[in-house]
Design an enzyme around this catalytic site. Structure first.
Site, mmCIF file in Angstrom:
data_model
loop_
_atom_site.group_PDB
_atom_site.id
_atom_site.type_symbol
_atom_site.label_atom_id
_atom_site.label_comp_id
_atom_site.label_asym_id
_atom_site.label_seq_id
_atom_site.Cartn_x
_atom_site.Cartn_y
_atom_site.Cartn_z
ATOM 1 N N GLU A 113 0.976 -1.267 0.082
ATOM 2 C CA GLU A 113 -0.039 0.171 0.034
ATOM 3 C C GLU A 113 0.854 1.192 -0.052
ATOM 4 O O GLU A 113 0.571 2.195 -0.456
ATOM 5 C CB GLU A 113 -1.113 -0.080 0.985
ATOM 6 C CG GLU A 113 -2.014 -1.171 1.267
ATOM 7 C CD GLU A 113 -2.999 -0.966 0.051
ATOM 8 O OE1 GLU A 113 -3.519 0.251 -0.234
ATOM 9 O OE2 GLU A 113 -3.054 -2.029 -0.845
ATOM 10 N N SER A 390 -52.253 -15.034 43.737
ATOM 11 C CA SER A 390 -52.279 -15.957 44.976
ATOM 12 C C SER A 390 -50.739 -16.487 45.237
ATOM 13 O O SER A 390 -50.462 -17.244 46.296
ATOM 14 C CB SER A 390 -52.799 -17.414 44.663
ATOM 15 O OG SER A 390 -54.194 -16.941 44.506
#
Length: 706
Positions: A113, A390
């Site tokens: 690169e 309950s």
């Protein structure tokens, strides 16, 4: 004969005369004077310096501070065995330091690169000039020539359009980057931000995706392959064209050899090697065990003071109590619609489950929603606030009653009851006169619970519940608390934690998912400090366990049974409110619950709609939907776990019978519920036999019966 004048000849004559005059014209000889050249030089220098000054000022205004900010590091979540189970991050990149990148990998990138990377100052003018000439020839400005610094600038600060102005900006940013960061910092930033194809940004992600390894483990051939991809990620990806990727890799190897990074022999050996890609499935931790991870984030924020941003960016290591087998069992059931009531097209019946180890308070599994997962969506296991129905009775009424001296065989009133305008009804609309505490729990009768709650005192019940970690408000000061009539409500996690007291001989440990949070290098930032409270005595807790086992064996929750494995539990349902909206609906539930436990685990399940209305309510009960989910999850979670009984407290003596003394069996007891005087006499035999066995209820009962 044509005597007309020739126009062309006429103009040629004029041109000849003009040229003749120019030859004889004498220009001033100012250019021969030194003053002219001095002034011209000054003008040129002024223009040059002005241009350089303007360029310098423009470059100085460019903001590259983003590069100096640390990249977001992923946070990892671990289960109870130390296995990495999930990854959290606000970024698509998992950064690596330059020290973690092999030297050959760095060299492969530079050779390909930007071979003059260590020589230029951000812009390689020779490469730029070559590329510019080519661009002008083709008029499309597509030629390369960008340095690593320029590519970094383009990825972070610029658009991807291919114009001359963008290239000038790119050069400016590159120069600013070089002036701000060292070469090593630039290369590290580049390796973390560059695109390697297939949706992978950064070297670490690319190494894992293509080779199934970390960046620091890359070899020469792999490094060259990744470097080759950068020229054209969609063209040179080995997953798109393996042969083309191989050719490109070998070109990179040759470039590395030409630039002296590797020897010709090393290049030849690497060139001869085939491309070896990852063969195992990618272990993608993102989004894994999302329901549990969502709660871990919630606990880290609420209990330890972290922010969501810190969790997503600081690279924390969060160690938890999750059991992968248990969590997987819960998630599997919650993905199967057959275990849940069918919802409506616009609303799904939602649910939440929390599974705890009662011996430590560890949250082993948790699922807070049904359907598609979204990051930190509403958690029905921990954030829900619904009336418990309950399932609160053992905590609000029967647990404190045992502490007050009531026994499971104590008789409780089950007849018409009106306490200052509050007139509870049993769910079947019937009354039985008198029932034992054991039967009242088994069949979840409401009237006996309210009657007993009034006897022991509202404050007594509230104190027990609050000791068990259930939050109450100032508005919670009425008899309907016995049936779960809370002002705000509870979550499955809170109920599961409270029930661990019954499952663990009265000792409740604080529910927690996180054991510790550390930095990446192991520095402890937060650590769970064990907290526990003795909610009730071991004997009372075990007695409650026996009573709740009977609920599963003979009462309202047979669907929660796990074969020969002992299970104790309680069902709960919350009826639709008596408002005009629900007028005419004879049987409907707003919420249904089940909470149960084995000798190993405690779990609480809630089901209901997020928005209950006339078109969205349940017709099931806690003994069906939630109890079935309990059965399915715990069956799978405890598979291969040896069966063992509930632990009996030291010195425990069961000095009570399910049916009061004087009856031979349940049938005779059932027949005794009329007003026959002979049966009344039999009910008094227990007191007459042994006065020492009396509890507070018996004195009251004799007075009432007389």
């Amino acid at each position: 004969m044509n005597n007309s004048p020739d126009p062309q000849g006429k103009w040629q004559a004029y041109l000849s005369k003009a040229l003749a005059k120019c030859r004889t014209f004498k220009f001033p000889a100012f250019y021969k004077k030194p003053k002219f050249w001095r002034n011209l030089a000054i003008l040129f220098l002024f223009v040059l310096l002005s241009g350089l000054g303007a360029g310098y000022y423009w470059i100085s205004t460019l903001d590259v501070s983003k590069l100096e900010s640390p990249l977001a590091k992923p946070t990892y979540i671990y289960d109870q065995a130390g296995n990495k189970i999930s990854q959290l991050s606000s970024s698509r990149i998992e950064p690596v330091t330059l020290e973690q990148v092999p030297q050959l990998t760095q060299q492969a990138i530079i050779a390909t690169e930007d071979k003059r990377f260590y020589e230029h100052q951000g812009v390689d003018f020779r490469s730029i000039l070559r590329a510019l000439i080519q661009d002008l020839k083709t008029r499309n400005f597509s030629e390369g020539g960008s340095t690593i610094s320029q590519q970094l600038a383009k990825n972070l600060f610029l658009t991807s359009d291919k114009t001359l102005s963008r290239k000038l900006k790119e050069a400016g940013y590159a120069i600013k980057i070089e002036a701000t960061l060292s070469k090593e910092e630039i290369l590290e930033a580049y390796l973390n931000h560059i695109y390697f194809g297939e949706g992978r940004w950064g070297l670490q992600e690319a190494a894992r995706y293509y080779f199934g390894k970390n960046a620091e483990e890359l070899n020469l051939e792999e490094s060259a392959l990744l470097a080759g991809i950068l020229k054209g990620p969609t063209i040179y990806s080995p997953l798109q064209d393996k042969e083309l990727a191989l050719q490109r890799r070998n070109i990179v190897l040759a470039m590395m050899a030409d630039q002296g990074y590797i020897t010709a022999k090393e290049a030849a050996q690497a060139t001869a090697a085939p491309i070896a890609l990852r063969t195992k499935p990618l272990d993608n931790l993102s989004g894994k065990y999302a329901p549990y991870v969502d709660y871990v984030i919630e606990e880290a924020i609420n209990r330890y003071g972290f922010t969501e941003d810190q969790i997503l960016t600081l690279g924390l290591q969060i160690h938890t109590q999750m059991d992968a087998k248990i969590q997987q069992a819960a998630e599997t059931v919650y993905k199967d619609d057959q275990f849940f009531p069918q919802g409506q097209s616009d609303q799904k019946v939602q649910s939440g489950i929390a599974i705890l180890d009662q011996h430590t308070g560890a949250i082993r599994g948790l699922v807070g929603y049904r359907g598609e997962s979204a990051f930190r969506q509403f958690n029905h296991a921990s954030q829900l606030k619904r009336q418990p129905g309950s399932i609160i009775k053992p905590l609000m009424v029967y647990g404190p009653a045992l502490e007050k001296g009531y026994r499971p065989d104590a008789l409780l009133y089950d007849g018409p009851l009106d306490l200052d305008g509050y007139a509870p009804k049993d769910w079947d609309g019937q009354t039985r006169g008198w029932v034992t505490m054991e039967e009242a729990i088994q069949q979840s009768w409401n009237i006996p619970a309210v009657w007993l709650f009034e006897q022991i005192g509202i404050d007594t019940g509230k104190a027990f519940v609050q000791k068990a970690g259930i939050p109450l408000t100032e508005k919670d000061a009425h008899l309907s608390l016995a049936l779960g009539g809370f002002a705000e409500g509870v979550s499955p996690l809170e109920i599961a934690q409270a029930y661990t007291a019954f499952a663990n001989q009265g000792l409740m440990h604080t529910a927690h998912a996180i054991t510790k949070i550390t930095t990446a290098d192991g520095h402890i930032l937060a650590q769970m400090q064990p907290e526990s409270v003795q909610v009730t005595e071991p004997a009372h807790a075990y007695t409650m366990t026996l009573l709740l086992q009977n609920v599963v064996q003979q009462g309202t929750a047979p669907k929660a049974a796990l074969g020969s494995r002992p299970v104790a539990g309680k069902t709960g349902s919350v009826e639709l409110p008596p408002t005009q909206e629900f007028a005419g609906i004879s049987k409907g539930q707003k919420d249904v619950w089940f909470v149960g436990y084995t000798p190993e685990l405690t779990a609480a399940i809630w089901m209901g709609y997020d928005q209950t209305d006339r078109d969205h309510y349940l017709t099931t009960s806690g003994g069906s939907g939630p109890a079935v989910v309990f059965h399915e999850v715990l069956s799978s979670a405890l598979k291969d776990t040896p069966i063992k009984p509930f632990e009996v407290p030291a010195g425990y003596v069961k000095d009570w019978n399910i049916w009061p003394e004087g009856w031979d069996d349940q049938d005779e007891y059932d027949q005794s519920k009329d007003d026959d005087k002979d049966k009344k006499d039999k009910k008094g035999k227990k007191n007459k036999k042994d006065p020492k066995d009396k509890n507070e209820f018996w004195d009251l009962f004799q007075d009432l019966w007389s």
